[in-house]
Design a protein around this motif. Structure first.
Motif, PDB file in Angstrom:
ATOM      1  N   ASP A   1       0.820  -1.191  -0.128  1.00  0.00           N
ATOM      2  CA  ASP A   1       0.000  -0.087  -0.074  1.00  0.00           C
ATOM      3  C   ASP A   1       0.794   1.229   0.065  1.00  0.00           C
ATOM      4  O   ASP A   1       1.636   1.518   0.958  1.00  0.00           O
ATOM      5  N   MET A   2       0.846   1.936  -0.993  1.00  0.00           N
ATOM      6  CA  MET A   2       1.730   3.261  -1.108  1.00  0.00           C
ATOM      7  C   MET A   2       1.178   4.376  -0.209  1.00  0.00           C
ATOM      8  O   MET A   2       0.098   4.462   0.142  1.00  0.00           O
TER       9      MET A   2
ATOM     10  N   ASP B   1      -3.063   2.265  -5.817  1.00  0.00           N
ATOM     11  CA  ASP B   1      -2.069   2.313  -4.946  1.00  0.00           C
ATOM     12  C   ASP B   1      -1.907   1.330  -3.933  1.00  0.00           C
ATOM     13  O   ASP B   1      -1.222   1.293  -2.903  1.00  0.00           O
TER      14      ASP B   1
ATOM     15  N   LYS C   1       2.300   1.567   8.379  1.00  0.00           N
ATOM     16  CA  LYS C   1       2.597   2.909   8.175  1.00  0.00           C
ATOM     17  C   LYS C   1       3.252   4.071   8.989  1.00  0.00           C
ATOM     18  O   LYS C   1       2.987   3.807  10.259  1.00  0.00           O
TER      19      LYS C   1
ATOM     20  N   ASP D   1      -7.638   8.253  -1.776  1.00  0.00           N
ATOM     21  CA  ASP D   1      -6.174   7.552  -1.508  1.00  0.00           C
ATOM     22  C   ASP D   1      -6.374   7.721  -0.121  1.00  0.00           C
ATOM     23  O   ASP D   1      -6.018   8.708   0.472  1.00  0.00           O
TER      24      ASP D   1
ATOM     25  N   ALA E   1      -4.830   6.116   2.503  1.00  0.00           N
ATOM     26  CA  ALA E   1      -3.617   6.021   3.409  1.00  0.00           C
ATOM     27  C   ALA E   1      -2.530   6.124   2.441  1.00  0.00           C
ATOM     28  O   ALA E   1      -2.238   5.360   1.759  1.00  0.00           O
TER      29      ALA E   1
HETATM   30 MG   LIG Z   1      -2.317   3.890   0.048  1.00  0.00          MG
END
Ligand SMILES: [Mg+2]
Length: 426
Positions: A8-9, A103, A157, A424, A426
């Protein structure tokens, strides 16, 4: 035992903007449009989140919370290109890549451990390549199921990797709040809280039959998921389902010449985007809305994929003629291209000379437009177009759901975008 990665970007749209303009690094950045507009936040940097800004929040509210933020309109095609770059890296490890948005993707690497080593080594290499080659931050979760991998990437993250060991799934999930479990939305969470539940572990311990009485079949599923049990497979697919353009006429029209000119213009815009990706399309869909809001659409699939204006227009023009059956003015016209495949046009043994000629021509046109803007040249029928006819024009991938809601109230419906969600998260 399966090995599933969830990649996950981090703040993807913002990261792409920061890569283009490094002066944005470390600043509160909000992608979505002008703060005075009616749009919502499509993505925001961690610096903006510190002020309470989040995705899907109205831009005006974001401005009140964070007046110093840099507001960007966002360039969808830049995100799309960056997304394709990411997916190219992911596919170097396994063909089993399931995109869930521009993403985000699941990878099943169970079958390629012999080739690439331990799953954790794959996670680290992917993370390094995305950072090193693309200069974009990503987070990776590694677990034995999709649901646990997804929670893990979120917990990793920003810019981290988190592995949940086999057998530790339930223990990993147990202390987390209910909302962290994918599939539990605000209303389900509220109902669970009214039963006195707070953490995922409490949900996991309930007898499935009890939840079934409240939630039906989903109840049993909920307890399973809360224990980290999720057998759903990684299903391959394409992240971009279609590209398209549509326009609402300033004044409704029944003028065939004008309709054809607008169609040529919309076709040019759509095929140019295809070429820039680069991608090819096989299916052309035309959408037409009459002044009384009746909407009709029709698709045709070509024998071979293409990215050439002339080929798309030939089909789109036929579709237009077949759809124009009523003596009512037209309010909206749209063209979208789907059934996409990556890459430039393959050599076409028959008629390659003609295609090569067009290809060279459009390459020259694209170069001119890249340098001087789209309107620097007009080609073919689009030259007949009056500038006024183009004012309502837009991409079929808006960042402005709020605007769409307004239009829906007026009976406009949202554009049929088969692609992923453009929030988007996260
Ligand atoms: Mg993301």
């Amino acid at each position: 035992m399966r090995q599933i990665l969830h990649v996950d970007m981090d703040t993807f749209f913002v990261a792409v903007e920061q890569r283009l303009d490094p002066s944005l690094l470390g600043k509160p950045v909000i992608v979505g449009g002008h703060p005075e507009g009616r749009g919502v936040v499509a993505a925001c940097s961690y610096e903006a989140r510190a002020f309470g800004v989040h995705s899907a929040m109205p831009l005006a509210q974001a401005l009140r919370l964070c007046p110093r933020a840099v507001f960007l309109r966002g360039a969808y095609d830049n995100y799309l290109r960056a997304s394709l770059e990411v997916f190219r890296i992911l596919k170097q490890f396994t063909p089993l890549v399931e995109p869930t948005s521009l993403d985000e993707a699941y990878l099943d690497v169970s079958a390629c451990l012999r080739l690439h080593g331990h799953a954790m080594a794959i996670a680290e290499t992917i993370h390094e390549r995305i950072a090193g080659r693309l200069a974009l931050p990503a987070s990776v979760g590694l677990a034995t199921s999709k649901i646990v991998a997804k929670v893990a990437s979120r917990r990793a993250k920003p810019n981290g990797i988190l592995r949940v060991l086999p057998g530790a799934e339930a223990a990993f999930l147990a202390p987390l709040s209910l909302r962290e479990l994918p599939g539990i939305g605000p209303s389900t969470a509220e109902r669970l809280q009214s039963l006195g539940l707070r953490a995922i572990g409490e949900l996991a311990h309930l007898p499935p039959a009890m939840l079934e009485t409240v939630f039906g079949k989903t109840g049993r599923l909920l307890t399973q998921r809360a224990r980290g049990i999720d057998a759903s497979p990684v299903v391959t697919g394409s992240v971009v389902k279609s590209v398209g353009h549509e326009t609402t006429f300033e004044t409704d029209t029944a003028d065939r010449g004008e309709l054809e000119a607008v169609l040529a213009h919309l076709t040019e815009k759509a095929t140019r985007r295809l070429r820039r990706l680069p991608m090819q399309a096989r299916t052309v869909t035309l959408k037409l809305r009459y002044a009384d809001f009746t909407t009709v659409s029709r698709s045709r699939t070509l024998r071979a994929a293409t990215d050439l204006d002339t080929e798309v227009y030939r089909t789109a023009g036929r579709l237009l003629r077949s759809l124009l059956t009523r003596r009512v003015r037209v309010r909206l016209l749209g063209v979208s291209l789907s059934n996409l495949c990556e890459g430039e046009r393959q050599l076409d043994l028959f008629g390659e000379g003609r295609c090569a000629k067009y290809r060279g021509f459009y390459r020259a046109v694209d170069t001119l437009r890249d340098r001087f803007g789209f309107d620097v040249v007009t080609v073919g029928r689009a030259a007949l177009l009056q500038p006024a006819a183009r004012r309502g024009e837009r991409h079929l991938n808006p960042f402005r759901p709020a605007l769409d809601q307004e239009e829906r109230k007026k009976g406009e419906g949202t554009p049929e975008e088969g692609g992923p969600s453009f929030q988007d998260a996260a």
